[in-house]
Each structure stands twice: as structure tokens, then as C-alpha cells.
Design a protein around this motif. Structure first.
Motif, PDB file in Angstrom:
ATOM      1  N   GLY A 286       5.494 -21.433  12.858  1.00 34.99           N
ATOM      2  CA  GLY A 286       4.246 -21.866  13.482  1.00 34.99           C
ATOM      3  C   GLY A 286       3.804 -23.253  13.068  1.00 34.99           C
ATOM      4  N   LEU A 287       4.593 -23.914  12.215  1.00 34.91           N
ATOM      5  CA  LEU A 287       4.331 -25.304  11.865  1.00 34.91           C
ATOM      6  C   LEU A 287       5.529 -26.156  12.270  1.00 34.91           C
ATOM      7  CD1 LEU A 287       2.641 -25.333   8.321  1.00 34.91           C
ATOM      8  CD2 LEU A 287       1.554 -25.408  10.557  1.00 34.91           C
ATOM      9  N   MET A 288       5.238 -27.377  12.700  1.00 35.43           N
ATOM     10  CA  MET A 288       6.277 -28.337  13.053  1.00 35.43           C
ATOM     11  C   MET A 288       6.292 -29.453  12.014  1.00 35.43           C
ATOM     12  SD  MET A 288       7.249 -26.926  15.939  1.00 35.43           S
ATOM     13  CE  MET A 288       8.160 -28.132  16.915  1.00 35.43           C
ATOM     14  N   ARG A 289       7.417 -30.203  11.949  1.00 36.06           N
ATOM     15  CA  ARG A 289       7.544 -31.291  10.982  1.00 36.06           C
ATOM     16  C   ARG A 289       7.882 -32.621  11.667  1.00 36.06           C
ATOM     17  NH1 ARG A 289       8.337 -30.409   5.887  1.00 36.06           N
ATOM     18  NH2 ARG A 289       7.304 -32.429   5.848  1.00 36.06           N
ATOM     19  N   PRO A 290       7.075 -33.074  12.625  1.00 35.73           N
ATOM     20  CA  PRO A 290       7.375 -34.343  13.302  1.00 35.73           C
ATOM     21  C   PRO A 290       7.326 -35.517  12.325  1.00 35.73           C
ATOM     22  CG  PRO A 290       5.158 -33.591  13.846  1.00 35.73           C
ATOM     23  CD  PRO A 290       5.819 -32.480  13.101  1.00 35.73           C
TER      24      PRO A 290
END
Length: 289
Positions: free
Chosen positions: A90-94
């Protein structure tokens, strides 16, 4: 190693877990060293390891931590039958930053990705929704999680960074066994926002993330005179005192300290032997108020 029940599942996990995050972020140790940390934790009786799809450098490195943990367990020569790996999505790392993504389509895909990263042979022991995304209702985001439980991709479900109201909404969609919110000497919100009390009452395991304050604060623990003095008296580290303080706060708490060195996890597990009196707990509470 002392054991605790995982929620009301009847499954036993170690009273101190291992947080996998620092093994996969910037400055992470070489893979062989990271595997040594995980396997040493298993040697010491740690049977609960916390991970996430987002414990990585950036989006191109997604699922790094899960793959690392799976490799360490696979190559471990000792007993690994009781090891429980909890992961999150549920978290992204852009570009290395952190961003919430509760899009049901994304969660459906990343659950599959986590399942495969962890070996692809058995259900994910515990899958946790990393943080609620205001762009999607909790009910929308957890719909694919419910599907994954039904299809055998996920065994148990937890939530992270949730309020009591949000936990209740999640439980209306799917059975929840654990809650992972920030809790440490600098951030004691779970004591006052009702989450810890709710977990106790409802038999949910509470996993305090960043139990020692995180990489920026952990070295400042020695500045708490009360904690430093107690560590000296009991002949343990200040880290053991903090982990013992958290454990004494509630029987539902299972700390998950991170480690990048074998010596760190060897130190952390000593906290199960540390007993704090009511007076000592009060001193720490006052010092960290």
C-alpha cells in the motif's frame, strides 16, 4: 525465547520480532551480511519477521526485503517451521520517497508480487495494509485483500497506521489479527488515542514500528538519564530498557526492532529477560512525557 499469541489465532510468535526495513533501505548491508542477521535472529528463537513490499530503494527495487527474507529462511539449516513473516502493501517508493496507494488494482497486484517474492509456495503468513489512502475508502482498498484470503494467497490480515475507527471499519471487511503503529519514547500516541487499549480488549497483537525511534533518534536514547541509569543498573543496553518498557506497557505488544548487524539482534533479544518495576516504568514515563 518467550512466546506470544498472534492475535486470537492460537499461533505462537516470539515475544521480540525482527524488523526487516533497515536491511533494504539506503545504506543497507551487503546481502551476505543481511542474511547473517536474519539467520542469527532465527538461531536466537526469533520467529516473527516484519517486512513490506516497499522496503527497498525505489520502485525498480520493489519487494527487495521480502526476497531477502525468503532467501535467508530458505538457506537456513535450523528449524524454520514456526517462522511467521508479516509483510505489508500500500506504499510506493517513487524516486526513493514514500507515497500511499490504496488503489484496489494496485493492491491486488502487489499482493501477488509479495506472494511470489516470499517463495510462492504457501500463503503469506500476515499481510498488512501499510497505511490508509484518503483517495480510496478502507472498504474499497480491503476488497482485494478479502479476495486474496479467500483464494489462499493470504492467511492472516493486519493493518498499519490505523486509528480505532479505521480498525473497526477494516474488521467489518476482513478478520484482523494485528495493528502496526508507531510507538516509542518520542511518540506515545497509541497510549492516548485508544489504539493500544482497543488492541488489548479485542485480542489484537500490537506491533510498534520504530520502537527505538528510528535511525535518526536511536543514538539519542542515551540522553534520557533515567533510561541510561537503568541500563547501567541492570547491566544491559539502553535499547533493551526501551524494548522492556514497551513490552511492559501491554501484554499485546510485540516489538519489532530493526537490525543491520548480528550484534544488534543479539542485544535486542536480551530485552525479554529485563523486568521493570512499576516505579521504574513511572520514571521512564515521566522522562519521556
Amino acid at each position: 525465547m518467550e512466546s506470544k499469541h498472534l492475535g486470537n489465532t492460537g499461533i505462537l510468535i516470539s515475544a521480540i520480532g525482527l524488523g526487516g526495513m533497515p536491511l533494504s533501505l539506503t545504506g543497507r548491508p551487503p546481502e551476505n551480511d543481511a542474511i547473517s542477521v536474519i539467520q542469527r535472529a532465527l538461531d536466537l528463537g526469533v520467529t516473527f519477521i516484519d517486512s513490506a513490499d516497499a522496503y527497498c530503494l525505489d520502485e525498480s527495487d520493489k519487494h527487495h526485503n521480502e526476497k531477502l527474507i525468503a532467501k535467508a529462511i530458505q538457506e537456513y539449516s535450523g528449524n524454520k517451521n514456526n517462522v511467521v513473516v508479516a509483510t505489508k502493501g500500500g506504499l510506493m517508493r517513487p524516486n526513493g520517497s514514500w507515497a500511499r496507494n490504496g488503489n484496489p488494482k494496485h493492491l491486488r497486484e502487489t499482493i501477488r508480487g509479495s506472494f511470489e517474492a516470499l517463495g510462492g509456495e504457501k500463503a503469506i503468513d500476515v499481510w498488512q495494509y501499510h497505511a490508509p489512502d484518503p483517495d480510496y475508502s478502507i472498504e474499497e482498498s480491503l476488497a482485494p485483500v478479502k479476495e486474496a484470503v479467500k483464494s489462499g494467497l493470504i492467511r492472516f490480515v493486519g493493518v498499519s497506521n490505523f486509528s480505532v475507527e479505521q480498525i473497526k471499519r477494516a474488521r467489518n471487511v476482513v478478520e484482523v489479527v494485528s495493528v502496526q503503529n508507531q510507538y516509542n519514547p518520542w511518540y506515545r500516541q497509541p497510549e492516548f488515542d485508544g489504539v493500544l487499549e482497543y488492541c488489548e480488549r479485542e485480542t489484537l497483537t500490537f506491533l510498534p514500528w520504530s520502537p527505538l525511534g528510528g535511525s535518526r533518534r536511536v543514538k539519542s536514547l542515551k540522553e534520557f538519564t533515567v533510561i541510561a541509569n537503568l541500563a547501567q543498573e541492570k547491566e544491559v543496553s539502553v535499547y533493551c530498557i526501551v524494548l522492556a518498557w514497551l513490552r511492559a506497557k501491554s501484554s499485546c505488544i510485540v516489538p519489532i526492532p530493526g537490525a543491520t548487524k548480528v550484534s544488534s539482534i543479539e542485544d535486542s533479544v536480551q530485552a525479554v529477560k529485563v523486568k521493570l518495576t512499576a516505579e521504574e516504568m513511572g520514571q521512564i514515563d515521566k522522562a519521556t512525557a
